[in-house]
Motif scaffolding. Structure first.
Motif, PDB file in Angstrom:
ATOM      1  N   THR A 216      29.172  81.151 -60.216  1.00 33.53           N
ATOM      2  CA  THR A 216      30.394  80.738 -60.174  1.00 33.53           C
ATOM      3  C   THR A 216      31.278  81.817 -60.455  1.00 33.53           C
ATOM      4  O   THR A 216      30.750  82.880 -60.681  1.00 33.53           O
ATOM      5  N   ARG A 217      32.428  81.730 -60.750  1.00 37.00           N
ATOM      6  CA  ARG A 217      33.713  82.640 -61.079  1.00 37.00           C
ATOM      7  C   ARG A 217      33.132  83.242 -62.368  1.00 37.00           C
ATOM      8  O   ARG A 217      33.651  84.353 -62.936  1.00 37.00           O
ATOM      9  N   LEU A 284      32.542  73.938 -59.837  1.00 38.82           N
ATOM     10  CA  LEU A 284      33.646  74.629 -60.044  1.00 38.82           C
ATOM     11  C   LEU A 284      34.166  74.875 -61.399  1.00 38.82           C
ATOM     12  O   LEU A 284      35.066  74.178 -61.831  1.00 38.82           O
ATOM     13  N   ARG A 353      37.110  73.861 -50.107  1.00 40.57           N
ATOM     14  CA  ARG A 353      37.980  74.840 -50.756  1.00 40.57           C
ATOM     15  C   ARG A 353      37.244  76.294 -50.770  1.00 40.57           C
ATOM     16  O   ARG A 353      37.693  77.209 -50.339  1.00 40.57           O
ATOM     17  N   LEU A 354      35.874  75.984 -51.371  1.00 41.05           N
ATOM     18  CA  LEU A 354      35.138  77.286 -51.354  1.00 41.05           C
ATOM     19  C   LEU A 354      34.754  78.037 -49.977  1.00 41.05           C
ATOM     20  O   LEU A 354      35.057  79.044 -49.684  1.00 41.05           O
ATOM     21  N   GLU A 357      38.359  79.585 -48.950  1.00 36.05           N
ATOM     22  CA  GLU A 357      38.309  80.815 -49.551  1.00 36.05           C
ATOM     23  C   GLU A 357      37.541  81.895 -49.123  1.00 36.05           C
ATOM     24  O   GLU A 357      37.808  83.152 -49.149  1.00 36.05           O
ATOM     25  N   SER A 358      36.133  81.507 -48.610  1.00 30.84           N
ATOM     26  CA  SER A 358      35.083  82.629 -48.369  1.00 30.84           C
ATOM     27  C   SER A 358      35.507  83.215 -46.989  1.00 30.84           C
ATOM     28  O   SER A 358      35.523  84.379 -46.719  1.00 30.84           O
ATOM     29  N   ARG A 368      32.289  88.859 -49.099  1.00 35.38           N
ATOM     30  CA  ARG A 368      32.615  87.675 -50.064  1.00 35.38           C
ATOM     31  C   ARG A 368      32.349  87.796 -51.294  1.00 35.38           C
ATOM     32  O   ARG A 368      31.471  88.592 -51.697  1.00 35.38           O
ATOM     33  N   HIS A 371      30.401  83.881 -55.808  1.00 38.77           N
ATOM     34  CA  HIS A 371      30.384  82.745 -55.986  1.00 38.77           C
ATOM     35  C   HIS A 371      30.589  81.991 -54.677  1.00 38.77           C
ATOM     36  O   HIS A 371      30.479  80.400 -54.660  1.00 38.77           O
ATOM     37  N   MET A 372      30.785  82.677 -53.377  1.00 41.31           N
ATOM     38  CA  MET A 372      31.175  81.937 -52.270  1.00 41.31           C
ATOM     39  C   MET A 372      30.137  81.819 -51.472  1.00 41.31           C
ATOM     40  O   MET A 372      29.389  82.430 -51.444  1.00 41.31           O
TER      41      MET A 372
END
Length: 587
Positions: A216-217, A284, A353-354, A357-358, A368, A371-372
């Motif tokens: 994850t982030r 998340l 969403r992931l 974003e990726s 990337r 976490h993506m």
């Protein structure tokens, strides 16, 4: 009103409106088109029928318009179950990297991007970590992998997890999603078997096995009951404390990185971030997780909620998973991802969403973040600093990702409560048991207890507010109320229209063709008559003999008063070989 007699009905065609009105089941038509009756009475009935018909059409148009707006309603219902599937629980240490695992090579590559360090500050930072400076002639590695850094220097679950129980049965790191892809098999953990609760049996839970890394982030995380690699999901037949997951964790504050300067990624707190989610959606934790602080026992009471949304046009849900891989020739930077053609995980809002974003970061930077999802290479630390972080922040500010709700999803409502731990009586015992000081136990150890409040769960379901059956029922009710009609009446009207078409339209063309044929026949007869030569009639006496051919007996003419024109065509049998008949009058 006098009805037409049977003779009149038989003489009138089926397309006659009076015949149709006298037999139609629709109310009022017989009074309007029937024979007889004063004109005033017929006019009143005509007005009443037209008003009823206009009101019917107005009501039907309103119902059809309301159906075309595709309204929906939300129903909330509470249901009971004998057994519930336990949710996935993801744990992340707030500190992403352990200070004892950082090397001069890590600072060279990741210091400026991930820690906010300048190259001239590396020596001072190593001194703050209690590490010797880089040796003379230090040469950094030619390449660097950020994912390997977090997998190697992140907090290990074997060191953090002091004890684990699920419904009284022992569990351990093998029951979490393990990080064995890059680092190899994990060593067996020594578990604390002295926690209060039910009688335990070691090895009762099936290990989760090696699965994909949980990044994850916040760095490397661990998920309990993830169902990865087809592992069987755990269930519980009871609610309340002691029927869920109990873990005793060490946050290892002595491994936390020193705060060098204030950045967006700098953590100021100590503890564990926890997210409770379904197995179908990725974690998340940085946005949806809650915190568990050391020195406290945190009780988490959960209630399952099943959400069901409608697809277009009644709603906007989607059940098609999206491909996070970058497309070489996109039509626009903000276009939604295209559906994946291969096998893909179930659709979820967080997964969408992931994936979005990726794709956006891969389109802007060619890589990337770790976490993506997707197949693009992981960004280097310099790409993190120069491109990935600014691109992701700009995208979040624009709110460029438009992800619909999943058509079916599961979430868990939570109620948290906390008590101080350990007590003064238990601090000395735990310090002696884990070979730590009492101060260390108070500053680093926490307990997490996650369970279902009860086995009942809530369903939130979107339903169509107006079904097709309701539309047909409303139309039928309005027809019966205003004009006394039904579906069979509609069939009667269609049958009458077919009769009108047959008699009036097709009959017109049939009569036209028949008249054309008669005209052609008359012209042909007139043409043949003009070519004949007039011959006077020959009167036959009382006895006339018709001689057909030589050698045959004469044929008498039965009536002497019949006259025959001399130019009449002669007839003979097919066997006759003569073509001329001679008529001679007898003397």
């Amino acid at each position: 009103m006098k009805r037409p007699s049977g003779l009149e009905e038989a003489q009138s065609p089926a397309s006659d409106i009076r015949v149709f009105a006298s037999s139609c089941s629709m109310h009022g038509l017989g009074h309007v088109f029937g024979p007889g009756g004063p004109m005033a009475r017929r006019g009143l009935w005509t007005t009443a029928v037209l008003l009823a018909l206009a009101t019917l059409l107005y009501q039907v148009a309103g119902r059809v318009r309301y159906y075309g707006e595709f309204h929906h309603e939300t129903a909330l219902e509470e249901r009971e179950s004998r057994r519930l599937t336990f949710p996935a629980v993801t744990l992340c240490n707030i500190n992403p990297l352990r200070r004892s695992r950082l090397t001069p090579n890590d600072l060279h590559w990741a210091g400026p991007a991930l820690l906010g360090l300048e190259p001239t500050e590396h020596t001072a930072y190593l001194r703050a970590l209690g590490r010797p400076p880089a040796p003379p002639g230090f040469m950094p590695s030619p390449t660097f992998d950020v994912a390997r850094l977090y997998a190697r220097a992140g907090h290990a679950l074997e060191d953090m997890l002091l004890a684990c129980r699920y419904r009284g049965w022992l569990c351990g790191p093998e029951n979490f999603t393990t990080e064995a892809v890059l680092l190899g098999p994990l060593p067996a953990a020594q578990l604390d078997c002295s926690m209060q609760g039910h009688a335990s049996q070691p090895g009762a839970l099936t290990p989760a096995g090696s699965g994909p890394k949980v990044f994850t982030r916040m760095g490397q995380c661990y998920t309990f009951n993830s169902g990865a690699e087809g592992a069987e999901l755990l269930t519980t037949p009871k609610g309340g404390m002691g029927n869920g997951l109990e873990v005793l964790l060490d946050v290892q504050q002595d491994e936390y990185l020193p705060v060098w300067r204030d950045t967006e990624e700098t953590p100021f707190e100590a503890g564990i971030r926890v997210q409770i989610h379904s197995q179908e959606e990725p974690p998340l934790v940085d946005q949806l997780g809650f915190g568990a602080a050391p020195g406290y026992q945190t009780f988490v009471s959960c209630q399952k909620q099943q959400l069901s949304f409608l697809p277009p046009p009644w709603g906007d849900c989607s059940s098609v998973s999206l491909d996070p891989d970058f497309e070489p020739e996109p039509s626009g930077p903000l276009d939604p991802p295209r559906p994946s053609l291969g096998p893909s995980p179930p659709y979820s809002l967080i997964g969408c969403r992931l994936a979005c974003e990726s794709r956006y970061v891969a389109r802007k930077c060619g890589c990337r973040m770790m976490h993506m999802p997707g197949g693009a290479p992981v960004c280097s630390p310099q790409q993190y600093k120069d491109c990935a972080h600014p691109a992701l922040d700009a995208m979040l500010q624009k709110d460029a990702c438009t992800c619909p709700n999943p058509c079916a999803s599961t979430r868990y409502a939570k109620e948290l409560s906390m008590v101080r731990m350990p007590s003064r009586a238990a601090a000395r015992y735990l310090a002696r048991k884990h070979n730590r000081s009492e101060a260390y136990i108070a500053e680093n150890v926490l307990m997490l207890d996650i369970f279902f409040e009860a086995l009942n769960y809530e369903t939130v379901e979107q339903k169509k507010a107006y079904e097709m059956s309701e539309l047909l029922g409303d139309i039928g009710g309005q027809m019966g109320l205003f004009i006394g009609a039904s579906l069979l009446t509609v069939l009667e009207i269609l049958d009458y229209l077919c009769e009108v078409f047959r008699d009036r339209v097709l009959g017109y063309f049939w009569n036209r063709k028949r008249s054309q044929r008669h005209s052609s026949a008359n012209l042909l007869q007139e043409g043949l008559g003009s070519q004949r030569t007039p011959v006077p009639h020959l009167s036959l006496g009382s006895r006339a003999v018709v001689r057909v051919s030589p050698g045959l007996p004469p044929l008498p003419v039965p009536s002497p008063r019949h006259s025959l024109p001399l130019n009449a065509p002669a007839t003979s049998s097919p066997s006759s070989r003569w073509g001329v008949c001679v008529f001679r009058a007898a003397p």
